[in-house]
Structures are given as structure tokens and as C-alpha cells.
Design a protein around this motif. Sequence first.
Motif, PDB file in Angstrom:
ATOM      1  N   HIS A  31       3.076  11.265  10.090  1.00  0.00           N
ATOM      2  CA  HIS A  31       3.191  10.309  11.198  1.00  0.00           C
ATOM      3  C   HIS A  31       3.062   8.899  10.617  1.00  0.00           C
ATOM      4  O   HIS A  31       1.999   8.536  10.103  1.00  0.00           O
ATOM      5  CB  HIS A  31       2.073  10.527  12.223  1.00  0.00           C
ATOM      6  CG  HIS A  31       2.028  11.935  12.745  1.00  0.00           C
ATOM      7  ND1 HIS A  31       2.794  12.362  13.799  1.00  0.00           N
ATOM      8  CD2 HIS A  31       1.327  13.019  12.328  1.00  0.00           C
ATOM      9  CE1 HIS A  31       2.561  13.645  14.028  1.00  0.00           C
ATOM     10  NE2 HIS A  31       1.667  14.066  13.137  1.00  0.00           N
ATOM     11  N   PHE A 161      -4.631 -14.345  -2.789  1.00  0.00           N
ATOM     12  CA  PHE A 161      -3.407 -13.926  -3.491  1.00  0.00           C
ATOM     13  C   PHE A 161      -2.273 -13.735  -2.489  1.00  0.00           C
ATOM     14  O   PHE A 161      -2.496 -13.593  -1.283  1.00  0.00           O
ATOM     15  CB  PHE A 161      -3.637 -12.638  -4.290  1.00  0.00           C
ATOM     16  CG  PHE A 161      -3.679 -11.386  -3.444  1.00  0.00           C
ATOM     17  CD1 PHE A 161      -4.874 -10.954  -2.876  1.00  0.00           C
ATOM     18  CD2 PHE A 161      -2.535 -10.637  -3.211  1.00  0.00           C
ATOM     19  CE1 PHE A 161      -4.909  -9.808  -2.086  1.00  0.00           C
ATOM     20  CE2 PHE A 161      -2.564  -9.479  -2.429  1.00  0.00           C
ATOM     21  CZ  PHE A 161      -3.762  -9.066  -1.866  1.00  0.00           C
ATOM     22  N   LEU A 273      -7.192  10.051   1.735  1.00  0.00           N
ATOM     23  CA  LEU A 273      -6.264  10.140   0.603  1.00  0.00           C
ATOM     24  C   LEU A 273      -5.749   8.745   0.257  1.00  0.00           C
ATOM     25  O   LEU A 273      -5.437   7.954   1.153  1.00  0.00           O
ATOM     26  CB  LEU A 273      -5.095  11.033   1.039  1.00  0.00           C
ATOM     27  CG  LEU A 273      -4.112  11.502  -0.015  1.00  0.00           C
ATOM     28  CD1 LEU A 273      -4.721  12.641  -0.846  1.00  0.00           C
ATOM     29  CD2 LEU A 273      -2.817  12.020   0.634  1.00  0.00           C
TER      30      LEU A 273
HETATM   31  C1  FAD Z   1      -0.418  -7.349  -4.483  1.00  0.00           C
HETATM   32  C2  FAD Z   1      -0.409  -5.873  -4.754  1.00  0.00           C
HETATM   33  C3  FAD Z   1       0.237  -5.402  -5.879  1.00  0.00           C
HETATM   34  C4  FAD Z   1       0.227  -4.033  -6.162  1.00  0.00           C
HETATM   35  N1  FAD Z   1       0.851  -3.601  -7.298  1.00  0.00           N
HETATM   36  C5  FAD Z   1       0.794  -2.291  -7.625  1.00  0.00           C
HETATM   37  C6  FAD Z   1       1.406  -1.823  -8.823  1.00  0.00           C
HETATM   38  O1  FAD Z   1       2.009  -2.578  -9.568  1.00  0.00           O
HETATM   39  N2  FAD Z   1       1.296  -0.501  -9.125  1.00  0.00           N
HETATM   40  C7  FAD Z   1       0.641   0.365  -8.315  1.00  0.00           C
HETATM   41  O2  FAD Z   1       0.553   1.563  -8.662  1.00  0.00           O
HETATM   42  N3  FAD Z   1       0.062  -0.042  -7.172  1.00  0.00           N
HETATM   43  C8  FAD Z   1       0.116  -1.351  -6.815  1.00  0.00           C
HETATM   44  N4  FAD Z   1      -0.466  -1.778  -5.650  1.00  0.00           N
HETATM   45  C9  FAD Z   1      -1.253  -0.829  -4.832  1.00  0.00           C
HETATM   46  C10 FAD Z   1      -0.402   0.043  -3.938  1.00  0.00           C
HETATM   47  O3  FAD Z   1       0.439  -0.716  -3.133  1.00  0.00           O
HETATM   48  C11 FAD Z   1      -1.299   0.923  -3.071  1.00  0.00           C
HETATM   49  O4  FAD Z   1      -2.390   1.391  -3.808  1.00  0.00           O
HETATM   50  C12 FAD Z   1      -0.520   2.124  -2.540  1.00  0.00           C
HETATM   51  O5  FAD Z   1       0.508   1.686  -1.687  1.00  0.00           O
HETATM   52  C13 FAD Z   1      -1.433   3.111  -1.807  1.00  0.00           C
HETATM   53  O6  FAD Z   1      -0.662   4.099  -1.182  1.00  0.00           O
HETATM   54  P1  FAD Z   1      -1.156   4.779   0.175  1.00  0.00           P
HETATM   55  O7  FAD Z   1      -0.062   5.701   0.571  1.00  0.00           O
HETATM   56  O8  FAD Z   1      -2.520   5.298  -0.025  1.00  0.00           O
HETATM   57  O9  FAD Z   1      -1.310   3.603   1.224  1.00  0.00           O
HETATM   58  P2  FAD Z   1      -0.204   2.630   1.821  1.00  0.00           P
HETATM   59  O10 FAD Z   1       0.862   2.368   0.822  1.00  0.00           O
HETATM   60  O11 FAD Z   1      -0.931   1.455   2.371  1.00  0.00           O
HETATM   61  O12 FAD Z   1       0.459   3.460   2.990  1.00  0.00           O
HETATM   62  C14 FAD Z   1      -0.212   3.682   4.204  1.00  0.00           C
HETATM   63  C15 FAD Z   1       0.834   3.926   5.274  1.00  0.00           C
HETATM   64  O13 FAD Z   1       0.173   4.282   6.476  1.00  0.00           O
HETATM   65  C16 FAD Z   1       0.795   3.623   7.552  1.00  0.00           C
HETATM   66  N5  FAD Z   1      -0.202   3.539   8.627  1.00  0.00           N
HETATM   67  C17 FAD Z   1      -1.304   2.751   8.665  1.00  0.00           C
HETATM   68  N6  FAD Z   1      -2.012   2.980   9.768  1.00  0.00           N
HETATM   69  C18 FAD Z   1      -1.358   3.943  10.450  1.00  0.00           C
HETATM   70  C19 FAD Z   1      -1.613   4.618  11.681  1.00  0.00           C
HETATM   71  N7  FAD Z   1      -2.696   4.334  12.420  1.00  0.00           N
HETATM   72  N8  FAD Z   1      -0.736   5.573  12.096  1.00  0.00           N
HETATM   73  C20 FAD Z   1       0.362   5.875  11.348  1.00  0.00           C
HETATM   74  N9  FAD Z   1       0.656   5.254  10.179  1.00  0.00           N
HETATM   75  C21 FAD Z   1      -0.209   4.304   9.726  1.00  0.00           C
HETATM   76  C22 FAD Z   1       1.226   2.293   6.977  1.00  0.00           C
HETATM   77  O14 FAD Z   1       2.265   1.705   7.731  1.00  0.00           O
HETATM   78  C23 FAD Z   1       1.671   2.709   5.576  1.00  0.00           C
HETATM   79  O15 FAD Z   1       3.032   3.044   5.537  1.00  0.00           O
HETATM   80  C24 FAD Z   1      -0.453  -3.141  -5.316  1.00  0.00           C
HETATM   81  C25 FAD Z   1      -1.084  -3.610  -4.160  1.00  0.00           C
HETATM   82  C26 FAD Z   1      -1.069  -4.971  -3.877  1.00  0.00           C
HETATM   83  C27 FAD Z   1      -1.770  -5.472  -2.642  1.00  0.00           C
END
Ligand code: FAD
Length: 412
Positions: A31, A161, A273
Motif C-alpha cells: 500500500h 541540507f 523495515l
Molecule cells: C539527501 C539524501 C540522500 C540519500 N542518498 C542515498 C544514497 O546515495 N544511497 C542510499 O543507499 N541511500 C540514500 N539515501 C537514503 C534512502 O533514500 C533511504 O534510506 C531509503 O529510501 C529508505 O527506503 P524505505 O523504503 O525504507 O523508505 P522510503 O524510501 O522513505 O519509502 C517509504 C514509502 O512509504 C510511503 N508512505 C509513507 N507513509 C505512508 C503511509 N502512511 N501509507 C502508505 N504509504 C506511505 C512513502 O510515500 C514512500 O514511498 C538518501 C537519503 C537522503 C535524505
Amino acid sequence: MRIACVGGGPAGLYFSILAKLQRPQDEVHVHERLPAEADDGWGVTYWADFLDVLRGCDIDTAEAIARGSASWSQGVAHIRGERTAHQGDREFGIGRRHLLDLLTARAEALGVRVHHDREITDPSRLPDADLVVAADGAGSQIRGAHAADYGTRIDEGRNPFLWLGTDKVLDSFTFAFHPTEGGGWLWCYGYPYGSDRSTVVVECTPQAWTDLSFDSLGRRETLDLLARLFAEPLDGHALLSRAEDTDDAGWRTFRTVSNRSWHRVSPVPTVLLGDAAHTTHYSIGAGTKLALEDAIGLAAALREHADLPTALQRYGAGRRQALLRSQSAARYSARWFEELPRYMRLPPQRLFALLGQRHSPLLPLLPPALGYHLHHGIESLPALRAARRWAGPRLAARLHAQGDRGSDTVAR
Ligand SMILES: Cc1cc2nc3c(=O)[nH]c(=O)nc-3n(C[C@H](O)[C@H](O)[C@H](O)COP(=O)(O)OP(=O)(O)OC[C@H]3O[C@@H](n4cnc5c(N)ncnc54)[C@H](O)[C@@H]3O)c2cc1C
């Protein structure tokens, strides 16, 4: 089993793929609150050895990621008008949107149901799920609803940033540093992630923020000013921002999230996660990799333990241990940048050498010049160099573990 992943970011999507691969009979739903075409980030980096890890889990996804990535092996720093270059390990960059698209396509091909435009803030809205996977990012609302049970802690970074893009296709991992009149520093780093784009992360000290009056500049003025200040590494190209429908430039500070417990067993078993469980400062470029490794860890725990609470407990304990090195590196890397002014008096070559050592717990304790000489001495003796590569991360992880508040207890 019926699994509901809240959040269709890298963590939720990759876990859904692995869950479906290992138990095709399970019903897996993702979702995601954003529409399918939403683009909320730029490119992310990873290293070659991570591709090998992914190949061992799902060759199709790994090859799609490899095909969709840009790569480089040179680092460049622009410091006080001088350009310093270094040959390093091969690194890769992939666009976040492209990564999400290929993960979604693979998940759907395996039978995962991916629902966009669907925000879930309360797991009780998913009554049919046997397991809820909270992969809803650093600001997780699923976690936030029970923050005390998870033992959530959020530490706010000091430096503002911006995560930006540019249509300049950089050919190296590129740093540039710019002093401001009041003694502050502004810097950026960038890397390519496709045939027409690069990521640019801009960070500054609070003093530079004041010196450049960022609080009074709108989005367009901020981007134009930054593009002028970094005209040399950007080769005169513009900077791009995702927030096109607002005048807010989008400055924020990094939030380091940690949780004492990563799961709850009732009323619906729920597990954290990726960024929902932990964040690591962006300057080590590992958050996505670690989120995918969480997915691998959770899938493995579910495969190895038929009892769900045991599987969730083992997953949390295993990942917490595995993360220690990265968390230590992230903590010292963030600190190095927060203390950047103390290193900026070094000659550019030496500064660049210490930039590569910013994960070290030793650097903050030593005068920068001594830190450089120690580093140089170790690097010039192969045996010492090898010893540091072996012992350094282990020592850092141990020190980090001592300061860690975690336990493997189950939240209610
Ligand atoms: C400036 C910056 C640079 C970065 N550079 C790198 C890099 O070079 N290499 C690297 O490995 N990582 C990098 N990262 C880190 C990386 O972006 C994150 O660690 C990664 O995206 C984590 O994945 P995730 O799926 O846990 O969370 P997210 O990518 O945040 O995904 C979470 C998802 O959940 C959705 N969501 C949120 N709340 C809800 C809800 N209530 N219901 C349904 N959906 C929801 C969001 O829309 C999103 O799509 C960087 C981060 C930043 C801020």
C-alpha cells in the motif's frame, strides 16, 4: 499467510518480491500513499559487492538494477579553486524513480498486488493481514502510533541540507566547498545516476545559512544562488528541485531514527523495515542498501522460523547487530561535516584524504594535521593499512554498540 506492506519504497517493494518468491501461495499487498508516477527523490549510490548480495536473492531484480545504473570510480574535490582527484573503488548510482519502477514491475510479475494512492496510518485498517510490514519511511505513522512501545528515538542533525538534481551529467563523485563571509561553510556533493541527470546534495553550517540569508530566499532564488556558487563543478548547469509547486526551497535537517524494539505482536503482528526502523546519515550513501538488506533479513527470518513472533524477534536482533558498523560510520561522517570548519585549514590534498576517513572515531579526538599524518603513515605501510581495514570497522561497531540503547525485547 496474508502480508500487508505499508509503503512502496525500496524496502517494502523488495521485501514483497522476496516474500512472494519464497512462498508463492502467500497473499502479498503493498500500500503506497503516492501515485505510481510520483518522483520524490533523485539518485542513490551503492557499491559492486551489494549487487552480488542482490544476485544471490533474486537475479532478475539484481540485473535490472545493474542495467539501470550509472557508475564511476573517481572522486574529485573542488577546494579553494583547486581541483583534487582520487582514483577509488567502483561505485554506482541509480535513480530512485527508476529503482521503484523496476521493483514494482518485478513484484507485480510475481503476483504481488501494489496499490498506489493508498495511505494507511493505522494497521487496524488492514484487518485481514497476518503480518503488517511498516515500510513507510523515516516518518512512519505506523510506528509513530506506538512510539513508546517501539522505544523510538529521533536525533535531529545540526546542518541544514537539500536533496537536489542537475542536468549536468557528472563523471565522478564530486565535492565542492565554499566559504561564506561570516566564517561559515557551504558544500555540495554530486554523482551521476542516468544518461541525463546527477544527484546534488547541498549542506551548510548554521553560520553559512545565516550568512547567505537562506531563511528569506524562495525556492527559485535559492536554486539560482547555489548554482552560481557551485558553477565550477556544475559546469554552469542549473540545479533542479522536486518541490516545483511551492516556493519553499525545502531545507531540512537529518533525523536519525532508532528503535529499541522493531516489532509488536498484538493486535496485528507488525514489524518495522528500512527507514521506519532506522536511518543512517545520507553522507555515507547507504540507506537504500540497508533498507534492502532489512528486506533480505526479514524474508530469511520468516523462512527459517515457522513461529511468527520468533521470526520477528530474530530478524530485529540480527539486523540490529549487522547495522552497527554502518550506524557508527554514519554517526562519525555526520559529525565530520558538522565540524567541517576545523578541517578546512588543511591543504586541499590533505583535506580530501581526511574526507575519505571521516567515518573514523579517532578523527574528532586529534588535531586535523596530526590526524592526516597518522592516516598517511598507516597508508604508506601495507601491513598497517590492512590491519586498519580489518580492525577499524570492528572497533567502531563495538564502540557504537556500547552506546546503543537497543534490546531485543518485544513491544506489546
Ligand atoms: C539527501 C539524501 C540522500 C540519500 N542518498 C542515498 C544514497 O546515495 N544511497 C542510499 O543507499 N541511500 C540514500 N539515501 C537514503 C534512502 O533514500 C533511504 O534510506 C531509503 O529510501 C529508505 O527506503 P524505505 O523504503 O525504507 O523508505 P522510503 O524510501 O522513505 O519509502 C517509504 C514509502 O512509504 C510511503 N508512505 C509513507 N507513509 C505512508 C503511509 N502512511 N501509507 C502508505 N504509504 C506511505 C512513502 O510515500 C514512500 O514511498 C538518501 C537519503 C537522503 C535524505
